[in-house]
Design a protein around this motif. Sequence first.
Motif, PDB file in Angstrom:
ATOM      1  N   ASN A 102      -9.170 -37.196   2.282  1.00 38.24           N
ATOM      2  CA  ASN A 102     -10.252 -36.686   1.446  1.00 38.24           C
ATOM      3  C   ASN A 102     -11.511 -37.535   1.407  1.00 38.24           C
ATOM      4  O   ASN A 102     -12.575 -37.044   1.041  1.00 38.24           O
ATOM      5  CB  ASN A 102      -9.746 -36.471   0.022  1.00 38.24           C
ATOM      6  CG  ASN A 102      -8.800 -35.301  -0.038  1.00 38.24           C
ATOM      7  OD1 ASN A 102      -9.150 -34.192   0.327  1.00 38.24           O
ATOM      8  ND2 ASN A 102      -7.569 -35.563  -0.437  1.00 38.24           N
ATOM      9  N   LYS A 124     -13.938 -38.248   3.123  1.00 32.34           N
ATOM     10  CA  LYS A 124     -14.469 -37.833   4.418  1.00 32.34           C
ATOM     11  C   LYS A 124     -15.628 -38.696   4.885  1.00 32.34           C
ATOM     12  O   LYS A 124     -15.822 -38.920   6.070  1.00 32.34           O
ATOM     13  CB  LYS A 124     -14.885 -36.362   4.362  1.00 32.34           C
ATOM     14  CG  LYS A 124     -13.706 -35.440   4.118  1.00 32.34           C
ATOM     15  CD  LYS A 124     -13.988 -34.027   4.593  1.00 32.34           C
ATOM     16  CE  LYS A 124     -12.780 -33.133   4.461  1.00 32.34           C
ATOM     17  NZ  LYS A 124     -12.478 -32.765   3.073  1.00 32.34           N
ATOM     18  N   ARG A 158     -13.694 -39.561   7.893  1.00 32.24           N
ATOM     19  CA  ARG A 158     -13.836 -38.268   8.554  1.00 32.24           C
ATOM     20  C   ARG A 158     -12.649 -37.336   8.322  1.00 32.24           C
ATOM     21  O   ARG A 158     -12.477 -36.353   9.045  1.00 32.24           O
ATOM     22  CB  ARG A 158     -14.078 -38.437  10.047  1.00 32.24           C
ATOM     23  CG  ARG A 158     -15.443 -39.035  10.363  1.00 32.24           C
ATOM     24  CD  ARG A 158     -15.580 -39.442  11.821  1.00 32.24           C
ATOM     25  NE  ARG A 158     -14.989 -38.494  12.757  1.00 32.24           N
ATOM     26  CZ  ARG A 158     -15.635 -37.477  13.320  1.00 32.24           C
ATOM     27  NH1 ARG A 158     -16.887 -37.254  13.037  1.00 32.24           N
ATOM     28  NH2 ARG A 158     -15.027 -36.698  14.185  1.00 32.24           N
ATOM     29  N   GLY A 159     -11.825 -37.634   7.331  1.00 29.69           N
ATOM     30  CA  GLY A 159     -10.734 -36.725   6.957  1.00 29.69           C
ATOM     31  C   GLY A 159      -9.789 -36.423   8.097  1.00 29.69           C
ATOM     32  O   GLY A 159      -9.472 -37.295   8.895  1.00 29.69           O
ATOM     33  N   ASP A 197      -5.889 -40.285  13.418  1.00 29.37           N
ATOM     34  CA  ASP A 197      -6.106 -39.344  12.327  1.00 29.37           C
ATOM     35  C   ASP A 197      -4.906 -39.425  11.389  1.00 29.37           C
ATOM     36  O   ASP A 197      -3.884 -40.024  11.747  1.00 29.37           O
ATOM     37  CB  ASP A 197      -6.325 -37.926  12.862  1.00 29.37           C
ATOM     38  CG  ASP A 197      -5.072 -37.332  13.459  1.00 29.37           C
ATOM     39  OD1 ASP A 197      -4.129 -38.095  13.733  1.00 29.37           O
ATOM     40  OD2 ASP A 197      -5.024 -36.119  13.655  1.00 29.37           O
TER      41      ASP A 197
END
Lengths: 296, 289
Positions: free
Chosen positions: B104, B106, B110-111, B208
């Motif tokens: 979150n 971001k 960058r989420g 990620d």
Amino acid sequence: MDILPQLLVNALISGSIYALASSGLSLTYGLLRILNFAHGHLMMVGAYFFFLVSVQLGFGLVASGLLTALFAFVLAALTLRVFILPFSRLSFMLTLVTTLALSNILEALVSMIFGVNVKSLSAGAAAQSIAIYDVYITPIQMLIIGSALVLLGGLAYLIHHTALGRRIRALSENPHAAESLGVSRSVMSYIVYAIGTLLAAYAGILVGYETNMQPTMGSAYTIKAFAAMILGGLGNIWGTIAGSFILGLVENLSIGLDFGGYSIPAGYKDAFAFVIILVVLLFRPQGLFTARRRET
Amino acid sequence: MEYLIHLAILVGIYLILAQSFNVTFGLGGLFNLAHVAVYAIGAYTTALLSTEYSYGPLFCIPASMLLSALFALLIGAISLKLSHDYFAIGSLAFSAVVTAVLINWKSLTRGVLGIPGIPRPDFLGVDYYDNANFLLLVGVLVVVTYVVLWLVFQSSFSRRLRAQAEHPHAAQSLGIDIKRVRNESFMISSLFAGLAGSLFAYYINYIDPSSFGLHEMVFVLSIAIVGRPGSFWGVTFAAVFLVLLPEPLRFIEISPAVLGPMRQLLYALILFAVVWWKRETLFPSQRVV
């Protein structure tokens, strides 16, 4: 328009789902003193099975419901027999590991069979919102709230007014005394675990209608159910149900309300469950509604 | 050849990650489900420092290790308040908070898009884009980690850690400061988890949040359990064995969409099978029913 009534109704909807999803976890903990990390996955598998019979095989609503219930019974008996009972009297770490393994097995199987993408049970006309005063609610959401009340009421009756419920309570309060009086722990665990799995599967189906389903929803709901249970006190079933509604309330109010022009981004909604777990565990580990009993 | 080097690098990273987990889980008997979250913090630290701020590895790697160790203090604080299964939930909640922040926040992470374009380390004038050279770097760091952790396993510290796992009250009565022992074990464990995360980010070049989920934690847990918790060489062999195990799957014709769940299934089944066979002896029985 004031947004508060809508938020309260939304909180009631999510609270109902959490309560159905978490009561089984709490009952099982009360009886066996094990944390089932796969509880949310049982819910997810139930929802996918319903999807399989009702959407993919085209059975009617009632037939699908009955088949799913039957499937949930078999699933409950199987997972309890293989993954939990052989370990429940040994080190507490074993059931943590086996239920984690079970959760991954279920998630992997569902991902392999149905794919990882989002699936949805279409509710058709029942998903159209109706406005009551300023509050929008769909028939499905009314069903969620109503059936949660009925089912949890039934559970209350079962636990407090039947012989079966007396045995369950006796076992959770004093296993040795109850067993020496002839109450079978293993029979009771099957019954309790099956009830919990049924309620969870039903909650999973409701989630499938209300929003959508994904293999990863298992972990998400396991953690939500843990949060609700920890709020109410481990193994305390009514505390857990109260905890579920508090969790729904906190999640919906926190993202819906402005705090002096600043509002919390919706993505953080899920994080509240985790923060609640940490805060309650650190400051009131016995839960909000339980007197401290367990020696740690 | 390139493929074998790739596997060797992965094995190296998991050796560091699993052996550091073995300190708290194996020796300390602490069911720490936040280990992968700390690994994620290490990976994100390196990723952000080397892309946004273009720092070199001599800064990024120690920074990742130290920041991870700092978070270990939080986990240590949780472990002091909670024991047994309560700590398992507490550490799970901690790791869930970390994941939620990674998804979150971001503007920083960058989420779910993740951080692409992490450059390989750049020092001593060696070209680390050549995987053989990168393997050399990983190899050196694995040896350093192993020497340090071997000394830890042989020290009186490891005996204190085992003692507080088997019987906290007895250990305390013998003058063992449980708070300190646990905190130190989390620090040591997280220092190397951060290192593993840093190397992972450098190697994969793209991270990620999905790389650091619960399934990853179950994988690390499987390594520790298959190798027998607390056994230094057992966990070493298990790490090599389990990282290489699903590789033959690559050579049969299945779609990548099925491959991921299939690996997950394989690991979960092995984990369950080992626990089933060893259920009497795997963990010392602490609970009196």
